[in-house]
Design a protein around this motif. Sequence first.
Motif, PDB file in Angstrom:
ATOM      1  N   SER A   1      -4.283   0.483   7.861  1.00 46.11           N
ATOM      2  CA  SER A   1      -2.871   0.759   7.303  1.00 46.11           C
ATOM      3  C   SER A   1      -2.564  -0.209   6.486  1.00 46.11           C
ATOM      4  O   SER A   1      -1.432  -0.508   5.508  1.00 46.11           O
ATOM      5  CB  SER A   1      -1.426   1.431   7.882  1.00 46.11           C
TER       6      SER A   1
ATOM      7  N   SER B   1      -3.980  -1.777   0.711  1.00 47.54           N
ATOM      8  CA  SER B   1      -2.852  -1.007   0.156  1.00 47.54           C
ATOM      9  C   SER B   1      -3.427  -0.213  -0.767  1.00 47.54           C
ATOM     10  O   SER B   1      -4.539   0.742  -0.507  1.00 47.54           O
ATOM     11  CB  SER B   1      -2.647  -2.658  -0.634  1.00 47.54           C
TER      12      SER B   1
ATOM     13  N   ASP C   1      -0.147   1.145   4.413  1.00 47.32           N
ATOM     14  CA  ASP C   1       1.262   1.059   5.093  1.00 47.32           C
ATOM     15  C   ASP C   1       2.505   1.373   3.960  1.00 47.32           C
ATOM     16  O   ASP C   1       3.866   2.158   4.396  1.00 47.32           O
ATOM     17  CB  ASP C   1       1.245  -0.919   5.448  1.00 47.32           C
ATOM     18  N   GLU C   2       2.416   2.125   2.856  1.00 47.57           N
ATOM     19  CA  GLU C   2       3.332   1.334   1.613  1.00 47.57           C
ATOM     20  C   GLU C   2       3.414   3.415   2.198  1.00 47.57           C
ATOM     21  O   GLU C   2       5.283   3.716   1.629  1.00 47.57           O
ATOM     22  CB  GLU C   2       3.235   1.349  -0.126  1.00 47.57           C
TER      23      GLU C   2
END
Length: 268
Positions: A150, A153, A225-226
């Motif tokens: 994760s 990006s 992750d975002e």
Amino acid sequence: MLIRLGAACGCVLLVLPLVLSISEELQELVDMLHNTCVGETGTSEEAIENAKKGDFADDEKFKCYLMCIMVQMACIDEDGIVDVEATIAVIPEEFQDLAAPIIRKCDTQKGSTPCESAWLTHKCYYNENPDGETMKICVLFVLCVGFPASMCSLEEWRAMGAPIHKTCVAESGVDEVLIEKANSEKVLEDDEKLKCYILCLMKQSGWMVDDKTIDVETVVMVLPDEMKEKATPVVRACGTKVGANPCETAWLTHKCYAENGPNAYVLI
């Protein structure tokens, strides 16, 4: 201890909806490799992140981090000489056609120390870019190995997904316009080629079991992750939307993702 991740674990280290999925056991090995090499060298996480963008710090700690990663993967010897074929072998199969010519061309870029040789060789991987930005996945692959999936990006996730995208477009014959529409409008047309393109993506990424069931936790694990906070509940709620055939099952499940979490939906 040498961690020959590619040979021991079926040549799959990452990410890639990007793309690639990894088991919980393999993720533990990946995290251990990263933690070992950061601990041994004292490099900063910032230096590793910057290298993914092409900024290879002229810093001895970072140089030795790259050396450590390659030693742990049995891709370089203590004198800094790269084992070219071993390096190719640990690259996931989906990326080998793209990466192998670069790895062979770069061979060992010799520096004044073994750590500098590892660093110069990785710079060569990044800079040898005859076929556009996607060639830089060679370095993204190695540098993302040290992180949970994760933590790569969305941009890196897309870059590493490029070979799978190309494979699945060729296999399904889908019109790229339909993929663009899915991303821009979050509309997945009722088109058989698009359905089978999505199935191909999910199979290549290891997200479907026997063409019938979505491996929900594997999908969640590889989310950038975002996207994770918004996308995880959607992925779990959608589960598997069963259709008349495997292509329709993959499509219906993605329709569920897009309709219930449009702000977090991306089709590579």
